[in-house]
Write an enzyme that holds these catalytic residues in place. Sequence first.
Site, PDB file in Angstrom:
ATOM      1  N   SER A   1       0.851  -1.189   0.000  1.00 48.92           N
ATOM      2  CA  SER A   1       0.000   0.000   0.000  1.00 48.92           C
ATOM      3  C   SER A   1       0.884   1.235   0.000  1.00 48.92           C
ATOM      4  O   SER A   1       1.989   1.217   0.572  1.00 48.92           O
ATOM      5  CB  SER A   1      -0.899   0.026   1.234  1.00 48.92           C
ATOM      6  OG  SER A   1      -1.602   1.258   1.336  1.00 48.92           O
TER       7      SER A   1
ATOM      8  N   TYR B   1      -1.952  -0.174  10.286  1.00 48.65           N
ATOM      9  CA  TYR B   1      -2.052  -0.589   8.882  1.00 48.65           C
ATOM     10  C   TYR B   1      -0.775  -0.207   8.146  1.00 48.65           C
ATOM     11  O   TYR B   1      -0.183  -1.023   7.428  1.00 48.65           O
ATOM     12  CB  TYR B   1      -3.269   0.071   8.233  1.00 48.65           C
ATOM     13  CG  TYR B   1      -3.473  -0.335   6.787  1.00 48.65           C
ATOM     14  CD1 TYR B   1      -3.988  -1.597   6.465  1.00 48.65           C
ATOM     15  CD2 TYR B   1      -3.151   0.530   5.747  1.00 48.65           C
ATOM     16  CE1 TYR B   1      -4.176  -1.976   5.153  1.00 48.65           C
ATOM     17  CE2 TYR B   1      -3.328   0.157   4.424  1.00 48.65           C
ATOM     18  CZ  TYR B   1      -3.847  -1.093   4.132  1.00 48.65           C
ATOM     19  OH  TYR B   1      -4.031  -1.464   2.821  1.00 48.65           O
TER      20      TYR B   1
END
Length: 269
Positions: A131, A144
């Site tokens: 990501s 995250y």
Amino acid sequence: MDKRVVLITGGSSGIGKSIGVFLTARGLKVYGTTRSLEKYRDFGAFELLQLDVRQPESIHAAVTEIILREGRLDVLVNNAGMGITGPVEETPHEEILNVFDTNFHGPVHMMKAVLPQMRKQGSGTIINITSLAGYMGLPFRGYYSATKGALGLITEALRMETKDFGIQITNVAPGDFATNIAAGRYHAPVIKGSAYEEIYQKSLDLMDAHVDSGGDPMMVAHKVFAIIQNKKPRVHYPVGAFMQKFSLFLKKILPGKMYEKLLLNHYKL
């Protein structure tokens, strides 16, 4: 027709499904995975297998079944993952462990499971879906960011360790895409009276808006297909809107506090 065999974790929806549909249309033999086959009995885009990346025995069973059926495994797309939000101070520790099991330990177990077969073949490609959030610590998405950052770094290390085996390993880092990740994301509760109550709630609303206005996940599918066709892929492939990718360049050239100020402005903090 391209006869290569592809395994995509988390292939039943979102980016994983888009990748599977795109590769199937181009003649590759695609196996996707889901934690619950019962929910996808009518799924017909490509074949789904039961697999939970948090359970090594589940991984072993699925990989073994594919090799028994096909005699080979050419591509692993480590896509399965989960979102998590919350203040670093207030996120329950069991949820921290769960997101690391899903987003980091799971992909590592997957790579360990497929590497012997790829080494035996003398060829293979592993694509880790990380990501853009893994390049920076994002407010209220710190855990995250940490999982995706860790997966990106392990990709760098493994590329060098396996360079003599004919195996190509890389990562694709998507920005915001219109998927169902927000629906499956774990949200640490907004605690009444907490020092973070107001600012965290505002950040949650903004995050959901970013996902809802995200790009078409087929952009990621196109990039994955291009990587599979590339005999010498790069280490990192950011995918997303121009400004999202440009933020990585800014992080490289700006002083830390100046870049931090840009993030604070972006997230209205």
